[in-house]
Scaffold this motif. Structure first.
Motif, short mmCIF file in Angstrom:
data_model
loop_
_atom_site.label_atom_id
_atom_site.label_comp_id
_atom_site.label_asym_id
_atom_site.label_seq_id
_atom_site.Cartn_x
_atom_site.Cartn_y
_atom_site.Cartn_z
N GLY A 132 66.81 90.29 86.71
CA GLY A 132 66.66 91.71 87.18
C GLY A 132 65.63 92.68 86.63
O GLY A 132 65.11 93.69 86.99
N PRO A 150 61.47 92.36 87.64
CA PRO A 150 61.07 93.43 88.55
C PRO A 150 61.14 94.98 88.33
O PRO A 150 60.32 95.84 88.79
CB PRO A 150 61.71 92.90 89.91
CG PRO A 150 62.96 92.29 89.56
CD PRO A 150 62.44 91.50 88.28
N LEU A 191 63.41 89.20 92.09
CA LEU A 191 64.79 90.00 92.32
C LEU A 191 65.78 89.16 93.11
O LEU A 191 67.12 89.27 92.95
CB LEU A 191 64.49 91.06 93.35
CG LEU A 191 65.51 92.27 93.62
CD1 LEU A 191 66.33 92.62 92.37
CD2 LEU A 191 65.00 93.20 94.50
#
Length: 432
Positions: A103, A106, A187
């Motif tokens: 994560g 992004p 993501l």
């Protein structure tokens, strides 16, 4: 070190299908979701380096090295630690860490802070968490499956999942990369790890108490015991040696193919995903075919067939015609042969390793294997990158393909290739 023995299953009693094992189905579901998500990062991570940072072939090779290097550096240490503790909490923590790290890509891109250096660090740390998870799940599987006669079925189901994610994932990833850009496509992978965490927490099976040896724990001795068991075992040693060659070939060829396809052949991210997806259907076929093949043919014959496909397949890439349509057919054919061979060999080799190893040594056995296999893969990336830097991408692919064919010789000498039947009882060891 000892652990509680598995439930006794009469040899004459036919084993129940794993469709009746709720805990295995939960594990399988969670692993399926995370594998599908991981396919996005598998394509998006190197494409982030290629598209965003204009990475060279050598840099892509080093990126692949950093993803696999943790297996070479930490596998034995982590394997000994995994054998000291319950595996489920380790798996939960590992997936939580991977979710956060993936994560970050992004998030950093959104903040305008993503650089190639942090991308390499994130790739390495994801690899560290993957070492813990991979060593834990292979040791955890016998807890869910008490009857070792069901190991082939379990590994076939997991193999089908991995192969189906290989088939569907890249094409979806290619579209996501095209629509959202490579960093933001990752993501989805982060979200898939959340679903995997929920599935793991829902598993109710109780792990046996890990009982330390009477003379106490000695990390160095435990590491030596694991290495001695694997490399002192004729079958396991042979699997490790040939596996080094397999991973070297697959990693080196696939890393350079991505750069070659994008830069020299002008293949888009979408078409690249389609190539990988179609080719990966072979993995589904191989995983489905493995159980009936193992019932009808000697184990050794299946092993030679599977690895023969893997070693011959890279030749199709450098001989591909100049026209893009023809080249795509050759590229698909190459990766189709590799994925078919991997589908068969993964079911066979994982079942063989698990059936030969006592549960008290499962983590260290997996660690020693991962150290050898991923070590071969880790070396393959930078070696291929250096070859491409010196001689160009096309010549480098020729060298890798010829080296891959030469790997048929150690395969022929492997004692696994002469094995008639799959063992169903672990080898007895003293200590460990």
């Amino acid at each position: 070190m000892t652990d509680s023995p598995p439930e006794a299953v009469p040899e004459t009693a036919p084993p129940k299908s794993l469709w009746h094992n709720g805990d295995f189905l939960k594990f399988w579901t969670g692993e399926t979701i995370s594998l599908y998500g991981s396919q996005i990062s598998m394509l998006a991570l190197p494409l982030t380096a290629i598209y965003v940072f204009d990475a060279t072939a050598e840099e892509i090779g080093w990126l692949r090295f950093l993803q696999l290097a943790p297996f070479l550096a930490f596998a034995m240490l982590f394997g000994a630690l995994v054998d000291r503790m319950r595996r489920k909490p380790v798996m939960v923590a590992s997936n939580l860490v991977r979710m956060v790290l993936i994560g970050l890509v992004p998030a950093l891109a959104w903040a305008g802070m993503l650089e190639i250096g942090p991308l390499f660090v994130i790739a390495f740390l994801i690899g560290v968490a993957s070492v813990f998870f991979d060593l834990s799940w292979m040791a955890y599987l016998p807890v869910l499956i008490r009857d070792r006669r069901l190991m082939v079925e379990a590994n076939a189901k997991l193999g089908i999942t991995a192969s189906s994610s290989d088939a569907a994932g890249p094409s979806v990833a290619g579209v996501l990369v095209s629509v959202f850009t490579a960093p933001f496509a990752m993501l989805i992978d982060a979200i898939s790890y959340l679903a995997s965490l929920v599935a793991l927490v829902a598993i109710k099976a109780k792990e046996p108490e890990v009982v330390p040896p009477a003379e106490g724990r000695h990390l160095r001795r435990e590491l030596v015991d694991g290495l001695r068991f694997v490399f002192g075992h004729r079958m396991l040693r042979a699997i490790a040696v040939v596996g080094v060659f397999v991973n070297f070939s697959i990693t080196g060829v696939s890393a350079m193919f991505l750069v070659y396809a994008v830069r020299d052949r002008g293949i888009s991210a979408v078409l690249l995903g389609v190539i990988m997806s179609i080719a990966a259907i072979g993995g589904i076929f191989g995983s489905l075919a493995a159980p009936p093949l193992l019932r009808r043919l000697p184990v050794g014959a299946c092993y030679r067939l599977a690895l023969g496909l893997i070693f011959i397949a890279p030749l199709l890439i450098p001989v591909a015609p100049a026209a893009q349509a023809g080249a795509v057919v050759f590229f698909v054919g190459s990766f189709l042969l590799v994925s078919t061979g991997l589908g068969i060999s993964n079911v066979l080799v994982q079942s063989l390793r698990q059936n030969l190893t006592p549960n008290s040594l499962m983590g260290r056995m997996s660690a020693a294997m991962r150290m050898a296999l991923f070590g071969g893969g880790a070396i393959g990336g930078p070696v291929a990158g250096l070859l491409a830097t010196w001689w160009g991408l096309h010549t480098a692919l020729w060298v890798l393909a010829i080296a891959s064919v030469a790997m048929l010789f150690p395969l022929m000498a492997s004692p696994v290739g002469r094995l008639k039947e799959m063992p169903t009882q672990p080898d007895v060891v003293v200590g460990g």
